[in-house]
Design an enzyme around this catalytic site. Structure first.
Site, PDB file in Angstrom:
ATOM      1  N   GLU A  91       9.862  -9.192  -2.609  1.00 18.45           N
ATOM      2  CA  GLU A  91      10.559  -8.328  -3.568  1.00 18.45           C
ATOM      3  C   GLU A  91      11.680  -9.118  -4.247  1.00 18.45           C
ATOM      4  O   GLU A  91      12.833  -9.071  -3.848  1.00 18.45           O
ATOM      5  CB  GLU A  91      11.132  -7.110  -2.845  1.00 18.45           C
ATOM      6  CG  GLU A  91      11.647  -6.071  -3.805  1.00 18.45           C
ATOM      7  CD  GLU A  91      11.991  -4.780  -3.102  1.00 18.45           C
ATOM      8  OE1 GLU A  91      12.975  -4.159  -3.507  1.00 18.45           O
ATOM      9  OE2 GLU A  91      11.274  -4.381  -2.178  1.00 18.45           O
ATOM     10  N   SER A 120      11.642  -2.753  -5.784  1.00 18.30           N
ATOM     11  CA  SER A 120      11.614  -1.430  -5.165  1.00 18.30           C
ATOM     12  C   SER A 120      11.722  -0.343  -6.223  1.00 18.30           C
ATOM     13  O   SER A 120      12.138  -0.584  -7.355  1.00 18.30           O
ATOM     14  CB  SER A 120      12.769  -1.295  -4.181  1.00 18.30           C
ATOM     15  OG  SER A 120      13.987  -1.079  -4.890  1.00 18.30           O
TER      16      SER A 120
END
Length: 112
Positions: free
Chosen positions: A82, A109
């Site tokens: 991420e 996210s």
């Protein structure tokens, strides 16, 4: 909120197309301010997250620039970490700029 009365109109995801993403790209409209939904600016391209980190402090950019992070998605980065939530350049933060267009093939996210 009930389906007939959503919290925000036109949310979910949208498909974008343009010279930076001729095959399409996905955006979460609720994650962008309305003024950034239609935008033109000079692209500043980073070939990797390491390139981004090495150059971010010394970038010659303004708020109209579009930061593009490449090679961090499922084909370009091990494990698809991420890393798509690119922070703004410190130079712009010091000027009070709080948002700008950032594009990436990386995962981020739902809260970023």
């Amino acid at each position: 909120m009930p389906f007939a009365k959503p919290f925000k109109r036109d949310t979910g995801i949208a498909v974008l197309r343009g010279n930076l993403c001729p095959d399409g790209a996905i955006i979460k409209p609720s994650a962008a301010t309305p003024r950034l939904m239609k935008h033109k600016g000079r692209a500043v391209v980073f070939e990797s997250i390491e390139d981004f980190h090495a150059r971010i402090d010394d970038l010659d950019v303004d708020a109209a620039a579009v930061m593009v992070l490449k090679n961090c998605g499922p084909r370009g980065y091990p494990g698809m970490a991420e890393v798509g939530n690119m922070p703004l350049p410190p130079k712009l933060l010091r000027k009070g700029i709080t948002d700008m267009v950032r594009i990436s093939d990386a995962r981020m996210s739902g809260t970023a």
